[in-house]
Write an enzyme that holds these catalytic residues in place. Structure first.
Site: not given
Length: 538
Positions: A340, A363-365, A406
């Site tokens: 990340n 990607s954290e989204n 996520s």
């Protein structure tokens, strides 16, 4: 506010289960949307955003069509003071049609729950700019200048919640779980409640809420309450008349989570299709969680259209400090790693991964296998953005998913390395990167979650050695509010690389930048450190 009557599909299924293909109800006439029906009113008095008090039971009636002619009809019975769960990430997946309808209706004193609060006149910014919201619960203020101004003057209450915790609180509400424990936010202002919800320059009007803590297996965790709402508003690419939803790419973030956590869920659909048109294996959100369907009429908008640079200009022969840091940070990314990268300098590291090395960017989204920026505006898709709200592409083998999935990857330690920026990082590995009191107050986003499991996920800080005023970002003790305590393992700056002893505390200088000596590093570092015997260069 009355829940929209639901389709008879489930009743028919119960009496015709011997013929699988007949489980769906007969296809309605698509030329006629449902009109408002006179029915007994079901009170939707304001539902508190936590469970400090027991909410009133939600009663839903079944039968009839879920499809409304317009967003205005679908939100006609919403009331002042309700809790609105607004899905989306930045402007990606935002229910713009429904937000505009809520604005036209003139609703006020609302509580909104969202990842962030829109931008310009789009998303929730439309409601914040003229004071329709009394309170907002979010992880990041973003570029909503009117909201920031209202917060700093006490006109709106803002509750900052780490991004992954926000997703999990919503998931818990939809699953009937009243509370849970998480490592995210431990030993920070989230735990102690030191971030005021409402204040003016003269006084704190509403204090933050301290969290209960408990030790599990020798590690401290904080308790978070579920986060239910009165109404959820979301946008989907395709919805059938039973309410089954299909979401594109990163529009998944909070959509399903919020629909499940609300008493009434309203979806605006880009395509409304007959029952049976969507393959069951393609359904992202089953129709049981959707009460009302409206046509999406507001156009989609990408918050930041970011395009790939021409190869000739992508990398300069003269390397500036940011790219020097990024190039060294890329050495932390090994073949097969799941990684990340935070916004800014960390994102640049992807450009320096050696050829032949396969790194999976998370990607954290909600992306695993994130690719480069699109080559042209035609290729840019507003439904596909990174954590910085920039348009991106996907690599072969990529996957997209919601925010609960996520952050399960992140908190669960399934990500190998996370690279973040910093305002300050201490000799013991403490990290401060989300707030400078009185100056910068944007929110923590997903940063607290990203550093919540440093024993499983290596935390690397990539930042310039000094701030714009020449003050060292490498300090003996952080003076700014912490993102995480004792979490950083490696610090990479434009001058040096330090390794952090997270157990005993202390820094060791292991590398210096080409042309930089130890004396220069000492002069610009506000922390004690040892020097490795075999000092390297980069």
């Amino acid at each position: 506010m009355a829940a929209r009557p639901r389709s008879v599909v489930l009743l028919r299924a119960s009496i015709q289960c011997h013929t699988f293909h007949r489980w769906a109800a007969p296809r309605p006439n698509l030329g006629h949307y449902a009109k408002p029906v006179t029915r007994p009113s079901i009170s939707l008095s304001r539902r508190h955003y936590s469970i400090d008090r027991k909410p009133e039971p939600a009663t839903k009636s079944r039968g009839g069509s879920k499809v409304f002619r317009s967003a205005d009809e679908a939100i006609a019975d919403l009331e002042d003071g309700q809790v609105i769960l607004s899905a989306g990430f930045g402007l990606c997946g935002v229910a713009e049609t429904l937000i505009q309808a809520i604005h036209r209706k003139g609703l006020k004193n609302l509580t909104a729950v969202s990842n962030n609060a829109g931008s310009g006149s789009h998303g929730l910014a439309l409601l914040t700019q003229d004071g329709r919201l009394d309170r907002i619960i979010l992880s990041y203020l973003g570029s909503n200048k009117s909201l920031e101004k209202q917060y700093l003057t006490g006109k709106i209450a803002v509750e900052l919640c780490p991004q992954g915790t926000l997703a999990e609180r919503l998931r818990a509400a939809g699953a009937g779980i009243p509370a849970f424990y998480t490592a995210t936010g431990g030993k920070t202002f989230i735990e102690t409640g030191e971030i005021p919800s409402r204040f003016t320059p003269e006084a704190v009007l509403e204090k933050g809420k301290p969290r209960e803590t408990r030790i599990f297996n020798g590690k401290a965790y904080v308790m978070e309450h579920a986060l239910p709402g009165d109404v959820a508003i979301l946008r989907a690419w395709k919805v059938d008349e039973a309410g089954n939803c299909v979401f594109k790419y990163t529009t998944k973030t909070y959509a399903g989570l919020m629909a499940k956590a609300a008493r009434v869920a309203i979806v605006e659909a880009e395509h409304i299709v007959p029952i049976g048109s969507i393959d069951p294996d393609s359904v992202d959100l089953p129709g049981i969680f959707i009460d009302r369907i409206v046509p999406a009429t507001a156009p989609k908008k990408a918050e930041i259209v970011k395009l790939a640079q021409p190869e000739s200009s992508a990398k300069s022969d003269v390397m500036d400090s940011r790219n020097r840091i990024a190039k060294r940070a890329a050495k932390e990314l090994k073949d097969g790693f799941y990684v990340n990268l935070g916004v800014g300098i960390p994102t640049l590291a992807a450009s320096y991964v050696p050829e032949g090395t396969q790194v999976w960017l998370q990607s954290e989204n909600g992306i695993l296998g994130m690719g480069p920026y699109p080559q042209s505006e035609e290729e840019a898709d507003p439904d596909l953005v990174n954590a910085g709200k920039e348009t991106v592409t996907l690599l072969p083998g990529a996957a997209t998913f919601d925010s609960a999935e996520s952050f399960g990857m992140i908190r669960g330690g399934h990500v190998d390395v996370s690279i973040l920026g910093a305002f300050q990082v201490s000799a013991t590995g403490d990290l401060a990167n989300y707030m400078i009191p009185g100056k910068v107050f944007k929110g923590m986003g997903g940063a607290m979650d990203l550093v919540s499991n440093p024993d499983q996920t290596k935390i690397v800080v990539a930042t310039e050695h000094v701030d714009k005023n020449g003050r060292s970002k490498i300090v003996q003790d952080c003076k700014l509010p912490l993102t995480g305590k004792g979490v950083v393992s490696t610090i990479i700056t434009d001058l040096a690389v330090f390794q952090v002893d997270r157990v005993k505390g202390g820094l060791t200088l292991t590398e210096v930048a080409e042309g930089v000596n130890v004396e220069t590093v000492k002069a610009k570092t506000n922390a004690e450190f040892a020097v490795a015997k075999n000092l390297g260069t980069f």
